[in-house]
Design a protein around this motif. Sequence first.
Motif, PDB file in Angstrom:
ATOM      1  N   ASN A 159     -10.281   4.759  -1.390  1.00 26.61           N
ATOM      2  CA  ASN A 159      -9.264   3.769  -1.870  1.00 26.61           C
ATOM      3  C   ASN A 159      -8.002   4.430  -2.180  1.00 26.61           C
ATOM      4  O   ASN A 159      -7.032   3.899  -1.827  1.00 26.61           O
ATOM      5  N   GLY A 192      -6.349   5.137   1.105  1.00 27.44           N
ATOM      6  CA  GLY A 192      -5.734   4.002   1.464  1.00 27.44           C
ATOM      7  C   GLY A 192      -4.599   3.619   0.844  1.00 27.44           C
ATOM      8  O   GLY A 192      -3.359   3.037   1.491  1.00 27.44           O
ATOM      9  N   ALA A 226      -1.009   3.533   3.118  1.00 26.17           N
ATOM     10  CA  ALA A 226      -0.170   2.543   3.083  1.00 26.17           C
ATOM     11  C   ALA A 226       1.292   2.505   2.608  1.00 26.17           C
ATOM     12  O   ALA A 226       2.230   2.198   3.190  1.00 26.17           O
ATOM     13  N   ARG A 245      -6.199   2.374  -5.536  1.00 19.84           N
ATOM     14  CA  ARG A 245      -5.157   1.962  -4.605  1.00 19.84           C
ATOM     15  C   ARG A 245      -3.832   2.178  -5.220  1.00 19.84           C
ATOM     16  O   ARG A 245      -2.986   2.743  -4.646  1.00 19.84           O
ATOM     17  N   GLN A 304      -2.766  -5.158  -1.970  1.00 21.72           N
ATOM     18  CA  GLN A 304      -4.140  -4.502  -1.887  1.00 21.72           C
ATOM     19  C   GLN A 304      -5.207  -5.124  -0.930  1.00 21.72           C
ATOM     20  O   GLN A 304      -6.181  -4.500  -1.357  1.00 21.72           O
ATOM     21  N   ASN A 305      -5.092  -6.145  -0.668  1.00 18.75           N
ATOM     22  CA  ASN A 305      -6.060  -6.790   0.372  1.00 18.75           C
ATOM     23  C   ASN A 305      -5.234  -7.969   1.146  1.00 18.75           C
ATOM     24  O   ASN A 305      -4.082  -8.170   0.781  1.00 18.75           O
ATOM     25  N   PHE A 337      -4.499  -4.853   3.250  1.00 13.67           N
ATOM     26  CA  PHE A 337      -5.462  -3.821   3.121  1.00 13.67           C
ATOM     27  C   PHE A 337      -6.998  -4.463   3.633  1.00 13.67           C
ATOM     28  O   PHE A 337      -7.264  -5.756   3.014  1.00 13.67           O
ATOM     29  N   THR A 342      -1.823  -3.405   8.562  1.00 13.12           N
ATOM     30  CA  THR A 342      -2.981  -3.600   7.248  1.00 13.12           C
ATOM     31  C   THR A 342      -3.586  -2.161   7.507  1.00 13.12           C
ATOM     32  O   THR A 342      -3.416  -1.410   8.451  1.00 13.12           O
ATOM     33  N   MET A 343      -4.345  -1.936   6.415  1.00 13.54           N
ATOM     34  CA  MET A 343      -5.118  -0.596   6.358  1.00 13.54           C
ATOM     35  C   MET A 343      -6.575  -1.053   6.933  1.00 13.54           C
ATOM     36  O   MET A 343      -6.980  -2.067   6.243  1.00 13.54           O
ATOM     37  N   TYR A 350     -10.538  -1.137   7.015  1.00 17.00           N
ATOM     38  CA  TYR A 350     -11.813  -0.927   6.147  1.00 17.00           C
ATOM     39  C   TYR A 350     -12.653  -1.081   7.160  1.00 17.00           C
ATOM     40  O   TYR A 350     -13.177  -2.010   7.322  1.00 17.00           O
TER      41      TYR A 350
END
Length: 334
Positions: free
Chosen positions: A160, A163, A167, A194, A244-245, A272, A287-288, A290
């Motif tokens: 994380n 990540g 980002a 994060r 973060q998401n 994310f 976005t990241m 996952y």
Amino acid sequence: MSTIDEVAKLANVSKTTVSRVINRHTTVKEKNRQKVLAAMEELNFKPNSFAQALASSRSNSIGMLVGSLGGPFYGVLMHQAEIELRRENIHLITSSGQESEEIERDGIRFLQSKMVDGMIIHSDTLHDDELIGIVKRHPKTVILNRNIPEITEHCLFLDNELGGYLATKYLIDTGHKQIGCLTGQLSKADSRDRLFGYRKALSEAGMPYNPSLVVEGRFDSETPIDAGKRLFERDLDVDAVFCQNDQLALSMYTIAAGFGKVVGQDISIIGFDNDHYTKHLQPSLTTMHYPLQDMAMLAVDKVLAMVNGDKIYPSDMLKPWVVERNSVNTQNKA
């Protein structure tokens, strides 16, 4: 209802052979195994799962504790785990913790009461010491999204911090100067890691960390719009936001519109998780990624290795990566 005697008679084998086929003993000759399976299908014979568990010390089930039974994150995790287990003729039994220590403990007790052969635990609230105790008492357990050195071979987690770093670096590399960060609950290790990655990227670029640019939100659908609004209301000339998401990022689309800002032009947003809907947003969300499906597959491989007595390996760390779309203004990209 057919009986094991009828299966044995039709297949012309002993009841012991039928029992061994049901419990997947490797000593059964392939010819006899096929005969028994054909007889079971013809008679529509269904083994009594409880009796089977008593006879074999196996329930052919794996328990899984997750944070919630809803939402795209846990939905993908559970769905992929079930697919992998069904391929092995094993069932998945799930429970959720609902961000409560007691409910998580109760969920784990429930799974154990079902005589599951192993457990996959994604805990939001239990401390490392408690998870270490659970693994010591129930060694056929995989811990997701936590790296605990004392039980490292039982752990499987995402990097994380990397990540958050990637980002933020992506926003820096595309020319952004005032980068906000909308976090999940800072009680969660994911959020803290994060955020640490965000700060690391800023430091590496020689950009000062401004705590006023960081606002705590929530990872779930209960995220208050007010959390994201504060970034704009503080009048900090924010030109980009690391969310973060993806649910947080989705809320920022609404907030940006309310302030007359166009996502991808006036304000850049990166999320994310790479939830399935993000490519359909307007503009589509950068976005990241996952690798949730990979995490589910590796978790199943690891727990089944424990159940079968195979060799298990140290902790697995998965790495996220940037999925470039249209929510980040790249006109000033270095």
